[in-house]
Enzyme design. Structure first.
Site, PDB file in Angstrom:
ATOM      1  N   ARG A 310       0.289   0.743 -14.226  1.00 41.67           N
ATOM      2  CA  ARG A 310      -0.780   1.464 -14.892  1.00 41.67           C
ATOM      3  C   ARG A 310      -0.348   1.724 -16.318  1.00 41.67           C
ATOM      4  O   ARG A 310       0.780   2.183 -16.536  1.00 41.67           O
ATOM      5  CB  ARG A 310      -1.047   2.809 -14.207  1.00 41.67           C
ATOM      6  CG  ARG A 310      -1.491   2.659 -12.782  1.00 41.67           C
ATOM      7  CD  ARG A 310      -1.745   4.002 -12.136  1.00 41.67           C
ATOM      8  NE  ARG A 310      -2.062   3.793 -10.726  1.00 41.67           N
ATOM      9  CZ  ARG A 310      -2.180   4.764  -9.828  1.00 41.67           C
ATOM     10  NH1 ARG A 310      -2.018   6.019 -10.201  1.00 41.67           N
ATOM     11  NH2 ARG A 310      -2.462   4.499  -8.575  1.00 41.67           N
ATOM     12  N   GLN A 328       4.019   2.868  -4.263  1.00 43.77           N
ATOM     13  CA  GLN A 328       3.589   3.993  -3.438  1.00 43.77           C
ATOM     14  C   GLN A 328       3.740   3.642  -1.968  1.00 43.77           C
ATOM     15  O   GLN A 328       3.668   2.480  -1.600  1.00 43.77           O
ATOM     16  CB  GLN A 328       2.112   4.318  -3.707  1.00 43.77           C
ATOM     17  CG  GLN A 328       1.842   4.709  -5.143  1.00 43.77           C
ATOM     18  CD  GLN A 328       0.375   4.997  -5.384  1.00 43.77           C
ATOM     19  OE1 GLN A 328      -0.491   4.409  -4.755  1.00 43.77           O
ATOM     20  NE2 GLN A 328       0.098   5.909  -6.296  1.00 43.77           N
ATOM     21  N   ASP A 330       1.637   3.585   0.207  1.00 47.38           N
ATOM     22  CA  ASP A 330       0.187   3.616   0.237  1.00 47.38           C
ATOM     23  C   ASP A 330      -0.320   3.015   1.545  1.00 47.38           C
ATOM     24  O   ASP A 330       0.292   2.106   2.098  1.00 47.38           O
ATOM     25  CB  ASP A 330      -0.277   2.726  -0.932  1.00 47.38           C
ATOM     26  CG  ASP A 330      -1.714   2.969  -1.318  1.00 47.38           C
ATOM     27  OD1 ASP A 330      -2.316   3.946  -0.829  1.00 47.38           O
ATOM     28  OD2 ASP A 330      -2.235   2.167  -2.116  1.00 47.38           O
ATOM     29  N   HIS A 332      -4.313   2.267   3.744  1.00 44.64           N
ATOM     30  CA  HIS A 332      -5.759   2.427   3.817  1.00 44.64           C
ATOM     31  C   HIS A 332      -6.172   2.362   5.269  1.00 44.64           C
ATOM     32  O   HIS A 332      -5.808   1.425   5.979  1.00 44.64           O
ATOM     33  CB  HIS A 332      -6.453   1.360   2.973  1.00 44.64           C
ATOM     34  CG  HIS A 332      -6.131   1.515   1.525  1.00 44.64           C
ATOM     35  ND1 HIS A 332      -5.020   0.936   0.953  1.00 44.64           N
ATOM     36  CD2 HIS A 332      -6.730   2.252   0.554  1.00 44.64           C
ATOM     37  CE1 HIS A 332      -4.955   1.309  -0.317  1.00 44.64           C
ATOM     38  NE2 HIS A 332      -5.969   2.097  -0.587  1.00 44.64           N
ATOM     39  N   HIS A 458      -7.904   6.641   1.934  1.00 40.86           N
ATOM     40  CA  HIS A 458      -6.720   6.269   1.153  1.00 40.86           C
ATOM     41  C   HIS A 458      -5.718   7.376   1.409  1.00 40.86           C
ATOM     42  O   HIS A 458      -6.074   8.540   1.322  1.00 40.86           O
ATOM     43  CB  HIS A 458      -6.985   6.303  -0.354  1.00 40.86           C
ATOM     44  CG  HIS A 458      -8.148   5.514  -0.811  1.00 40.86           C
ATOM     45  ND1 HIS A 458      -8.001   4.375  -1.565  1.00 40.86           N
ATOM     46  CD2 HIS A 458      -9.470   5.706  -0.666  1.00 40.86           C
ATOM     47  CE1 HIS A 458      -9.198   3.904  -1.868  1.00 40.86           C
ATOM     48  NE2 HIS A 458     -10.114   4.689  -1.334  1.00 40.86           N
TER      49      HIS A 458
END
Length: 583
Positions: A310, A328, A330, A332, A458
């Site tokens: 980012r 991350q 992360d 879903h 998320h």
RNA sequence: GCCAACGUAGCUCAGGGGUAGAGCAGCUGUUUCGUAAACAGCAGGUCACAGGUUCAAAUCCUGUCGUUGGCUCCA
């Protein structure tokens, strides 16, 4: 009244006193600034957690010498012990009184017409203020001006940039010293300093705000990931891997092109435009679309440790806490709207299990509710917010509700943990998303054969692993528990003739999966111990004639002190147990 | 992005118009030592980068990059 109540009241009295002292100190500081800079426009000057500040518009920035002069003038006012007095004014009278102070006029003009306008003064200096002062300037206590910083009027980057002076004030010299010592301790815990000292990571201008992880830091990161994967096994996640770079088509479809382009790295190849992923969610949607899904499969939980990039504006990056290149933990979750509650619940259960292992007790939870600009029907929001709130209520956690702070695509719960200086960082997050399934036309076959829209959740548990590691380093002051330590045991031969035995000890440890090293240098034992202590290595194993003779190691713990000699096998058993249980 | 400060050896820092410095770390040698620093020697630098001022710039000026403290931002 119980002893507990007495002390609670005393705490309340002290924090109230500090509030009034600091608020008063801000007034006295503004008075001093006005004496030195008669043209200054004064803005606002509230007390803060540890001190106070006041914002000014002046023709030139304040210098350290200015601060000294301001401090000197403040001391005079404090010595003069001027009483604070409040008075109530009419709106017109107030506007007249502050006619040459544009910020005060703006504040007065914005006050509701029925609001009482009060002015507090000490001696001849007065300020628009709702009150909350000590009786007189002599009661301000011990103060110190700390720094100057820029700050926007009313926190709006389109408005004037003001000069803010920060100060701190305490009821006694001891309290001030204790505060300054806390700041010094925070500096010693600073993850950037420890990252260098422990050879964990570093930064290089060749890739600004992007950490390079050295072998030691990589071990810590991989141990964290290993632990998360272990939990994923238990909580029913499947790991996936997705590309790094996607055609712009994907970002247009996901909405990132319209909403997040400023933060993305774009690439042109073969006259086509690609974006480096700043988030994993669109890739998860593509994965979901790769197959038809039945309601029987749901919830599907896809975990993705993909690296994200980012572009963060210069000036906002901060060590590991805010980087441009990150990973991350992360995932879903694709589920039905009826499953939202149980999924969020199970996630929070996992998160609490993990955070307990790291000893994060000062966690703060925030439930962020629907913002004005949003997608999805009110009915969907009602259900999602209610689901999150119910999870929090039944879980019994303290949390704050923050209206309007939700993502445009759904409400969320964020988990914040403070760093060494008390600045809070968001680590975990769980977010309900109604938008992604729409944009990617995600479906599942329901019991009745109809096509239905799943919901996407998320969630990140440790969050951005770089940030998590930064917070963890500060929390532990760099002293990782054994399972996370890059070097778990340092073998310290007393003389060269013990190196061979030390090496045999090392091989036994390594065979048992322990990260062990022999310090075979020519330093004296004391120096080797000191070096290992400074590296915050949990165990030092001293080996000399006695140990070699008996097949033992003399164990010294990082926490200090000689734990005595034990057999090598016993030590291996003990440390492997400690590693396995992550204690 | 905005305001300000800072950028000298791997690290922490001194020096501030006239020969580039220290401690720690590193390397080499000597020492072989019982729970937080043995001794000696050696090596290490485009003083962030680019322009300018000057007989002379690490030092003064301008710009760029980076970092730090705030502010703003943070799906």
């Amino acid at each position: 009244m119980s002893a507990q109540q007495v002390s609670a009241n005393a705490d309340q009295d002290l924090s109230d006193l500090r509030y009034r002292m600091r608020h008063s100190a801000a007034h006295v500081m503004a008075e001093a600034v006005m004496k030195l800079f008669p043209e200054a426009q004064i803005a606002i000057g509230p007390p803060t957690e540890d001190g106070f500040y006041y914002d000014f518009e002046v023709s030139r920035p304040f210098t350290p010498e200015d601060l000294e002069q301001i401090e000197a003038l403040m001391r005079e006012t404090i010595a003069a012990d001027r009483p604070f007095r409040g008075e109530t004014l009419s709106r017109d009278h107030a506007l007249e009184r502050f006619s040459d102070q544009k910020f005060k006029i703006e504040i007065i003009s914005d006050l509701p017409t029925d609001e009482e306008i009060t002015v507090w003064s000490h001696h001849s200096w007065e300020d628009l203020c709702r009150g909350g002062h000590v009786d007189s300037t002599g009661k301000i206590g011990v103060f110190k001006l700390l720094s100057v910083a820029g700050a926007y009027w009313r926190g709006d980057e389109k408005r004037e940039m003001l000069q803010r002076i920060y100060g701190t004030a305490w009821e006694s010299q001891e309290a001030l010293d204790a505060y300054l010592e806390r700041v010094a301790e925070a500096e010693r815990r600073d993850h950037r300093r420890l990252g260098r000292e422990l050879d964990l990571f570093f930064f290089d201008p060749i890739s600004p705000a992007s950490p390079f992880f050295l072998p030691n830091g990589t071990i810590v990161l991989n141990e964290l990931i290993g632990y998360v994967k272990e939990l994923y096994g238990k909580y029913g996640y499947q790991e996936v891997m997705t590309p790094q770079i996607f055609n712009t088509e994907l970002w247009k479809r996901s909405g990132h092109y319209d909403n997040y382009l400023d933060n993305m790295y774009m690439i042109n190849v073969d006259e086509r435009e690609y974006g480096v992923k700043p988030m994993n969610c669109p890739a998860a949607a593509i994965l979901y679309l790769a197959n038809l899904h039945s309601y029987r499969e749901l919830p599907i939980r896809y975990a993705d440790f993909g690296r994200l990039h980012r572009y963060e504006r210069s000036g906002v990056t901060h060590g590991l806490m805010r980087v441009r290149s990150m990973t991350q933990d992360d995932a879903h979750i694709f589920c039905t709207s009826d499953q939202i509650g149980q999924e969020v619940n199970s996630f929070i259960e996992m998160l609490e299990e993990a955070y307990a292992v790291f000893g994060f007790s000062e966690m703060r939870l925030a439930l962020s509710l629907r913002p004005e600009k949003r997608v999805g029907s009110d009915e969907m929001w009602d259900r999602a917010e209610a689901a999150l709130e119910e999870v929090l209520e039944t879980g019994g956690q303290d949390y704050t509700k923050e209206s309007g702070e939700g993502a445009f695509y759904g409400p969320k719960i964020d988990f914040f943990v403070p760093d060494a200086l008390g600045r809070e960082w968001q680590l975990g997050t769980v977010q309900v998303d109604f938008s992604l399934p729409e944009r990617f036309d995600l479906e599942y076959a329901a019991e009745d054969g109809s096509r239905q829209r799943p919901v996407v959740i998320h969630r990140a548990m440790l969050g951005t692993l770089e940030r998590f590691m930064g917070v963890l380093i500060e929390h532990l002051a760099g002293a990782f528990p054994v399972w996370l330590s890059p070097v778990q045991a340092k073998i310290i031969p007393i003389a060269d003739r013990h190196i061979e035995y030390g090496e045999s000890v090392r091989l036994k440890l390594v065979a048992a999966g322990v990260r062990a090293e022999v310090d075979s240098g020519s330093d004296r034992m004391n120096a080797k111990i000191r070096a290992a202590q400074q590296r915050k290595i949990p165990y030092m194993l001293v080996v000399g004639d006695r140990e070699q003779e008996a097949g033992q190691v003399a164990v010294r713990a990082r926490s200090g002190g000689n734990l005595g000699a034990v057999s090598v096998d016993d030590f291996v058993a003990q440390i492997t147990e400690e590693i396995a249980t992550r204690s």
